[in-house]
Every structure is written in structure tokens, then in C-alpha cells.
Design a protein around this motif. Structure first.
Motif, PDB file in Angstrom:
ATOM      1  N   UNK A  58       0.794  -1.228   0.000  1.00  0.00           N
ATOM      2  CA  UNK A  58       0.000   0.000   0.000  1.00  0.00           C
ATOM      3  C   UNK A  58       0.824   1.275   0.000  1.00  0.00           C
ATOM      4  N   UNK A  59       2.130   1.167   0.223  1.00  0.00           N
ATOM      5  CA  UNK A  59       3.002   2.345   0.221  1.00  0.00           C
ATOM      6  C   UNK A  59       3.406   2.775  -1.183  1.00  0.00           C
ATOM      7  N   UNK A  60       3.120   1.937  -2.183  1.00  0.00           N
ATOM      8  CA  UNK A  60       3.510   2.239  -3.560  1.00  0.00           C
ATOM      9  C   UNK A  60       2.304   2.722  -4.344  1.00  0.00           C
ATOM     10  N   UNK A  61       2.472   3.819  -5.063  1.00  0.00           N
ATOM     11  CA  UNK A  61       1.394   4.419  -5.825  1.00  0.00           C
ATOM     12  C   UNK A  61       1.651   4.279  -7.320  1.00  0.00           C
ATOM     13  N   UNK A  62       0.590   4.056  -8.084  1.00  0.00           N
ATOM     14  CA  UNK A  62       0.728   3.942  -9.539  1.00  0.00           C
ATOM     15  C   UNK A  62       1.305   5.246 -10.093  1.00  0.00           C
ATOM     16  N   UNK A  63       2.322   5.131 -10.909  1.00  0.00           N
ATOM     17  CA  UNK A  63       3.012   6.285 -11.474  1.00  0.00           C
ATOM     18  C   UNK A  63       4.246   6.696 -10.698  1.00  0.00           C
ATOM     19  N   UNK A  64       4.424   6.154  -9.489  1.00  0.00           N
ATOM     20  CA  UNK A  64       5.602   6.476  -8.671  1.00  0.00           C
ATOM     21  C   UNK A  64       6.872   5.951  -9.334  1.00  0.00           C
ATOM     22  N   UNK A  65       7.923   6.759  -9.317  1.00  0.00           N
ATOM     23  CA  UNK A  65       9.213   6.361  -9.860  1.00  0.00           C
ATOM     24  C   UNK A  65      10.240   6.305  -8.739  1.00  0.00           C
ATOM     25  N   UNK A  66      11.112   5.290  -8.796  1.00  0.00           N
ATOM     26  CA  UNK A  66      12.079   5.047  -7.733  1.00  0.00           C
ATOM     27  C   UNK A  66      13.472   4.944  -8.342  1.00  0.00           C
ATOM     28  N   UNK A  67      14.359   5.815  -7.913  1.00  0.00           N
ATOM     29  CA  UNK A  67      15.762   5.728  -8.309  1.00  0.00           C
ATOM     30  C   UNK A  67      16.456   4.787  -7.331  1.00  0.00           C
ATOM     31  N   UNK A  68      17.021   3.698  -7.827  1.00  0.00           N
ATOM     32  CA  UNK A  68      17.610   2.700  -6.942  1.00  0.00           C
ATOM     33  C   UNK A  68      19.038   3.038  -6.508  1.00  0.00           C
ATOM     34  N   UNK A  69      19.537   4.166  -6.953  1.00  0.00           N
ATOM     35  CA  UNK A  69      20.737   4.816  -6.413  1.00  0.00           C
ATOM     36  C   UNK A  69      22.048   4.107  -6.751  1.00  0.00           C
ATOM     37  N   UNK A  70      22.135   2.809  -6.458  1.00  0.00           N
ATOM     38  CA  UNK A  70      23.416   2.115  -6.556  1.00  0.00           C
ATOM     39  C   UNK A  70      23.764   1.769  -8.005  1.00  0.00           C
ATOM     40  N   UNK A  71      25.035   1.452  -8.239  1.00  0.00           N
ATOM     41  CA  UNK A  71      25.493   1.050  -9.560  1.00  0.00           C
ATOM     42  C   UNK A  71      26.537  -0.046  -9.464  1.00  0.00           C
ATOM     43  N   UNK A  72      26.663  -0.816 -10.551  1.00  0.00           N
ATOM     44  CA  UNK A  72      27.653  -1.885 -10.632  1.00  0.00           C
ATOM     45  C   UNK A  72      28.358  -1.787 -11.981  1.00  0.00           C
ATOM     46  N   UNK A  73      29.675  -1.744 -11.973  1.00  0.00           N
ATOM     47  CA  UNK A  73      30.445  -1.749 -13.216  1.00  0.00           C
ATOM     48  C   UNK A  73      30.615  -3.188 -13.690  1.00  0.00           C
ATOM     49  N   UNK A  74      30.255  -3.428 -14.936  1.00  0.00           N
ATOM     50  CA  UNK A  74      30.287  -4.777 -15.491  1.00  0.00           C
ATOM     51  C   UNK A  74      31.722  -5.158 -15.836  1.00  0.00           C
ATOM     52  N   UNK A  75      32.138  -6.303 -15.361  1.00  0.00           N
ATOM     53  CA  UNK A  75      33.471  -6.827 -15.654  1.00  0.00           C
ATOM     54  C   UNK A  75      33.365  -7.966 -16.660  1.00  0.00           C
ATOM     55  N   UNK A  76      34.348  -8.085 -17.518  1.00  0.00           N
ATOM     56  CA  UNK A  76      34.344  -9.145 -18.525  1.00  0.00           C
ATOM     57  C   UNK A  76      34.302 -10.525 -17.871  1.00  0.00           C
ATOM     58  N   UNK A  77      35.073 -10.713 -16.803  1.00  0.00           N
ATOM     59  CA  UNK A  77      35.158 -12.026 -16.162  1.00  0.00           C
ATOM     60  C   UNK A  77      33.812 -12.453 -15.588  1.00  0.00           C
ATOM     61  N   UNK A  78      33.091 -11.516 -14.963  1.00  0.00           N
ATOM     62  CA  UNK A  78      31.796 -11.859 -14.369  1.00  0.00           C
ATOM     63  C   UNK A  78      30.794 -12.243 -15.447  1.00  0.00           C
ATOM     64  N   UNK A  79      30.785 -11.495 -16.536  1.00  0.00           N
ATOM     65  CA  UNK A  79      29.874 -11.811 -17.634  1.00  0.00           C
ATOM     66  C   UNK A  79      30.166 -13.187 -18.215  1.00  0.00           C
ATOM     67  N   UNK A  80      31.451 -13.504 -18.403  1.00  0.00           N
ATOM     68  CA  UNK A  80      31.810 -14.795 -18.961  1.00  0.00           C
ATOM     69  C   UNK A  80      31.426 -15.928 -18.013  1.00  0.00           C
TER      70      UNK A  80
END
Length: 342
Positions: free
Chosen positions: A194-216
């Protein structure tokens, strides 16, 4: 010829059912690797004790582990010679997958359309994931652009009519799931359905840099053999394309910050890999609440969410330009239903 060069567009036939090779038995090892590859912290998929407090026998495998496993089975037959994986629709998770379950996959060709350049075509398939008891655990539609291997004109195009979204009444809540005594402290956030409203946008703030080894490691883990992910000579730019499922799981894990209580994905309404992702890109994510729905399970509601993954340089909440084209920094646009405590 004993080796498999992969299928080309002209090798598919409408209505053909393809049984994919090599079933996969899942264990806690897949869970550990998944949580090592992605910053996944969903309590239901991390703790047997938490899962039991929510009415389940134990912690099931992460929803996207099931998806990636089934998807990976299909690659040698569907997308080994793919130019791009174009989209998803009508996806539903129908049964939890538990450690010890064995998954296999089969796909039915439901659409074929040659592109105007005569060099590629689009193939639509409906894929089903089944366990060792032949129970259907997962199904979805995806469409892929595949290379042609000859100049032979294709048959008349068939483009399937797909649902815009999975209706809320078609969502399957796992048997026994009960969020009546949900522990918000252990889950990591206090936000309820009930805390979420239709049309609400949420910035999840964090980021992850993609590494070749992890993808492989990820593509090998899910046995995804698509050439564009492994072979740097397969593309003119000499780069290996990051597997789209890797971006999906990164974005889903990043969405924990703001959607920690969106515990289970139960439907995939639509999805597009808008632009390519390469090693060195930093992935961030934002979400938009598209809809809300009740369920019959005690204490359980459903949120329809748009999950957007972007790379460095993206403007906050920017998605498309003035003519409707995805912004170049947008990597993923995913529309899904998730179960949330009320």
C-alpha cells in the motif's frame, strides 16, 4: 556432419516443437554463484527460516535462476546465430524451483517474419520449462533476430498476437505463501504494497560496473552458448556482447534499494534489450509502478513494475526521445509482476 553450426532463419517451421538438450539439476551451488555474481539480497531467496515464516517449506531458488537456466537450454537451437534478442512477453512463473530439481526446456515456433534486407528474420518461440516430474514451472514468449544462410525467399510472414501484459487474475501465487507475519526488519525495508502508488518512480541509487570475467562466468553458468557473448571475432567491433540476462539480474538486484519487499517475480509482461552493454559499462536502475493488484493469498499483494537499466551518462528517469526511440544509455526496459507484503 557431426558438429552443430546452429539454426538459421530458414531452418524454422511454424508450429515446430523443439526439445532442447541437456537437462540441468540445480543445487545450492547455483544459488551461491548467483548471489556472488549479483548483489542479490532478497530475504525469501536467502534464508530458509525467513521462507518458512512466509509459509514455504524452505527457501526456493531465485526466480531468475529458473529463468536463466531454462533460457540457456534454448540458446543452441534458437539464438546461436542470433543478431539480437528482441523481446519477451506472456511470461509466468508457475511453480517454485527447489534445490535438487532438474529443469529441461522445450520451445514451439509461433511466428516467423523475414526482414526487408533479406539477410535476417525474426523468430518467435513460446518456451516451457519443466521439472523432473514434467510439471510446468515457467513459460514465456521471446523473439529473436536470426541470420539467414541463403537468399531463398521466406514463406509468408506470421506475426503472433501477444498479450500486452499478463492479467493479474492469471498470476500464480506459490502454494502456502503467507505474508501475514512478514518480518520487515529482517527483509531490510518497511515499505508495504500500500506504500507504492501507480506512477511512482524510484531511483535505486546504486550502480555496478560490469566486468568481462563476471559476464563470462554468468554465460557459462547458464550454459548460454550464443557466439556474440563468447567470440570476440563474431562482431565487427571486436567486442563481446554482455548477455542480456546478466543485465536483467543486475538491475533486479539493484532494485533491492527501494523494492526490497518485492520478493518474488511471478510474471514477465514485456521486455526489451534497448541498447548493447559491454564490459566497462556501469549499470544503474530505476523503477516505475505501473499497476497494483490484490491476490487471494493472505497478506500478499502484487505490483506491476517497470524496471529500467541504464548505463553511465543517463539522465534521471529518461527512457525515450521525442520520436519514441530509446535513449542511447538505456540498456533494458522490463515490465513484470512481483509479490509484495500488504
Amino acid at each position: 556432419m557431426k558438429t552443430n553450426p546452429g539454426r538459421f532463419f530458414e531452418d524454422y517451421r511454424m508450429g515446430e516443437v523443439i526439445a532442447h538438450a541437456v537437462p540441468r539439476t540445480l543445487s545450492g551451488g547455483e544459488r551461491a554463484l548467483y548471489h556472488a555474481l549479483y548483489p542479490a539480497r532478497g530475504a525469501l531467496y536467502s534464508s530458509d527460516a525467513f521462507a518458512r515464516s512466509c509459509g514455504l517449506a524452505a527457501s526456493p531458488m531465485d526466480d531468475l535462476i529458473a529463468f536463466h537456466t531454462v533460457f540457456g537450454k534454448t540458446v543452441p537451437d534458437i539464438s546461436l546465430n542470433a543478431v539480437a534478442n528482441l523481446g519477451y512477453a506472456e511470461g509466468r512463473w508457475l511453480l517454485p524451483v527447489w534445490p535438487g530439481d532438474t529443469l529441461r526446456a522445450e520451445s514451439t515456433v509461433i511466428g516467423l517474419k523475414e526482414n526487408s534486407n533479406g539477410k535476417t528474420g525474426v523468430v518467435w518461440v513460446r518456451t516451457r520449462g519443466l521439472n523432473q516430474r514434467d510439471e510446468l514451472v515457467l513459460e514465456y514468449v521471446r523473439w529473436v533476430m536470426v541470420k539467414k544462410n541463403s537468399s531463398t525467399p521466406a514463406a509468408e510472414a506470421v506475426v503472433p498476437k501477444l498479450q500486452e501484459s499478463v492479467p493479474s487474475e492469471a498470476l500464480v501465487v506459490p502454494e502456502g505463501l503467507d505474508f501475514s507475519n512478514y518480518d520487515f526488519t529482517l527483509a531490510g525495508e518497511r515499505h508495504r504494497w500500500g506504500d507504492y502508488q501507480i506512477g511512482e518512480q524510484i531511483d535505486h541509487v546504486d550502480g555496478v560496473t560490469v566486468e568481462e570475467a563476471e559476464h563470462m562466468l554468468a554465460t557459462r553458468l547458464w550454459q548460454n552458448t550464443a557466439k556474440v557473448h563468447f567470440d570476440a571475432t563474431n562482431r565487427d567491433d571486436g567486442k563481446r556482447l554482455i548477455y542480456g540476462g546478466h543485465v536483467i539480474s543486475l538491475a533486479r538486484a539493484l532494485s533491492f534499494n527501494g523494492l526490497a519487499n518485492a520478493q518474488m517475480i511471478v510474471a514477465l509482461n514485456a521486455g526489451a534489450h534497448a541498447n548493447p552493454c559491454f564490459a566497462g559499462d556501469t549499470v544503474k536502475a530505476w523503477s516505475e509502478v505501473l499497476d497494483r493488484a490484490e491476490t487471494t493469498a493472505p497478506g500478499v499483494g502484487a505490483l506491476r513494475l517497470r524496471l529500467v537499466a541504464v548505463k553511465q551518462g543517463a539522465e534521471p528517469f529518461a527512457l525515450r526521445d521525442d520520436v519514441g526511440k530509446y535513449q542511447p544509455e538505456v540498456l533494458l526496459d522490463l515490465d513484470y509482476w512481483a509479490l509484495v507484503p500488504k
